[in-house]
Scaffold this active site. Structure first.
Site, PDB file in Angstrom:
ATOM      1  N   ASP A 166     -13.791 -70.492  49.667  1.00  0.00           N
ATOM      2  CA  ASP A 166     -12.963 -70.586  50.457  1.00  0.00           C
ATOM      3  C   ASP A 166     -13.809 -71.670  51.782  1.00  0.00           C
ATOM      4  O   ASP A 166     -15.055 -71.665  51.824  1.00  0.00           O
ATOM      5  CB  ASP A 166     -12.770 -69.600  51.286  1.00  0.00           C
ATOM      6  CG  ASP A 166     -11.717 -68.659  50.481  1.00  0.00           C
ATOM      7  OD1 ASP A 166     -11.198 -69.077  49.654  1.00  0.00           O
ATOM      8  OD2 ASP A 166     -11.453 -67.252  50.595  1.00  0.00           O
ATOM      9  N   LYS A 167     -12.819 -72.460  52.271  1.00  0.00           N
ATOM     10  CA  LYS A 167     -13.634 -73.378  53.307  1.00  0.00           C
ATOM     11  C   LYS A 167     -14.518 -72.740  54.235  1.00  0.00           C
ATOM     12  O   LYS A 167     -15.702 -73.217  54.617  1.00  0.00           O
ATOM     13  CB  LYS A 167     -12.406 -74.265  53.994  1.00  0.00           C
ATOM     14  CG  LYS A 167     -12.952 -75.263  54.918  1.00  0.00           C
ATOM     15  CD  LYS A 167     -11.873 -75.944  55.747  1.00  0.00           C
ATOM     16  CE  LYS A 167     -12.450 -77.068  56.806  1.00  0.00           C
ATOM     17  NZ  LYS A 167     -11.147 -77.711  57.302  1.00  0.00           N
TER      18      LYS A 167
END
EC number: 5.4.99.-
Length: 345
Positions: A166-167
């Site tokens: 995930d970012k």
């Protein structure tokens, strides 16, 4: 199953990246009473002209199939259904550049050879370009560092990318520099022959201090930006977890958990921790329910606004040399500061 299928099936997806598809223009379309009963895509085309004149009916059908149309907060995925009078909302994704450009961004490199590279991705960096995140991604950094040697199997938007974080999740990632390594790594992920462990700081604590969560995970029926535990459909996801420390006394207000993955579904750990009633602290998507007041105060003091999740361990057999590789990355400063603050509660 092809290596590309394996990559798509078992990828640690970033829903701000995956759901970055939902970023863009939101068009509200009001269907009048006399449109009720018509085929939905045909009825919408009749009112779409002024708001989005460049959208063809085929494009509209594709957007609907992707879950970008809602009616009364429900996602509509079939344009053949009969229309109802009322307001629909259609999300038209923003265009993205066809080719990511090399950017001289700092890389924390743990290992590199002619075939692959292992890095520690910081929180805030997306794995690859997507609508809403056109640059400053890991792919941009890898293109600059690796040049033409980066594997192209992932496609023009995600060369070298075999899995994602995930970012806003930090931690260890491996990327392929050669096509042979890309095929080999994809096969390892498909067979779950990759050792992966994460550290999560969660609200409260699970009922059991150690256990295994196995569920079906798929896109939420109510919000396409989220994943959810499903009774039917989705893909099987298994997470093993161990509570390593609890904070706040006899009734813990937060815990540090080590999670080991058998599968790598989109948002798997975040969904499974929430399913246990212990969502990751700071999680803007799955962190339902407020943490205890002292924890809230600490999060504000530290300005900690991301999910407290860090990929701390990655181990695999080198797909070309056969060497056993193992990498560990300690939590970044913001994660460690949160831990330090929680120990004082």
């Amino acid at each position: 199953m092809t290596p590309q299928d394996a990559q798509d099936e078992d990828i640690d997806d970033d829903l701000p990246e995956a759901s970055a598809q939902s970023d863009g223009q939101v068009v509200d379309l009001n269907l009048p009473p006399d449109a009720a009963g018509e085929r939905l895509d045909r009825a919408l085309m009749a009112v779409l002209g002024e708001a989005a004149p460049d959208i063809s009916r085929a494009r509209l059908q594709a957007l609907i199939a992707e879950g970008r149309l809602t009616f009364e907060n429900h996602i509509i995925t079939d344009g053949k259904h009969k229309a109802k009078a009322g307001q629909y909302s259609l999300t038209i994704p923003a265009p993205i550049a066809a080719l990511p450009q090399p950017q001289n961004l700092a890389l924390d490199i743990l290992y590199e050879d002619a075939h692959l590279i292992v890095v520690v991705k910081p929180s805030g960096m997306a794995a690859h370009p997507a609508p809403g995140t056109p640059d400053s991604t890991l792919v941009n950094a890898l293109l600059y560092h690796c040049g033409d040697t980066l594997s192209g199997i992932g496609g023009v938007l995600r060369p070298g990318i075999v899995h994602r974080l995930d970012k806003d999740t930090s931690g260890v990632m491996v990327a392929a520099k050669s096509d042979a390594a890309h095929h080999g790594l994809s096969a390892l992920f498909a067979k779950h022959d990759i050792g992966r462990a994460y550290l999560a700081i969660v609200r409260g604590t699970p009922k059991a201090t150690k256990g295994t969560v196995t569920t079906q995970i798929g896109r939420s029926h109510h919000d396409r930006k989220k994943m959810a535990v499903l009774r039917a459909g989705g893909r099987e996801a298994t997470t093993h977890y161990t509570v390593q420390a609890s904070f706040g006394g006899a009734k813990p207000v937060a815990s540090l958990i080590r999670c080991e993955l058998e599968t790598g579904r989109t948002h798997q750990i975040r969904v499974h921790m929430a399913h246990l009633g212990a969502p990751c602290l700071g999680d803007p998507v799955y962190g339902s329910g407020a943490p205890a007041a002292p924890v809230q105060a600490l999060l504000r003091e530290l300005n900690f606004t991301r999910q407290a999740l860090h990929a701390t361990h990655l181990a695999f057999i080198h797909p070309i040399t056969g060497e056993a590789l193992s990498f560990d990355a300690p939590p970044p400063d913001d994660f460690q500061s949160l831990l330090n603050g929680l120990t004082e509660l």
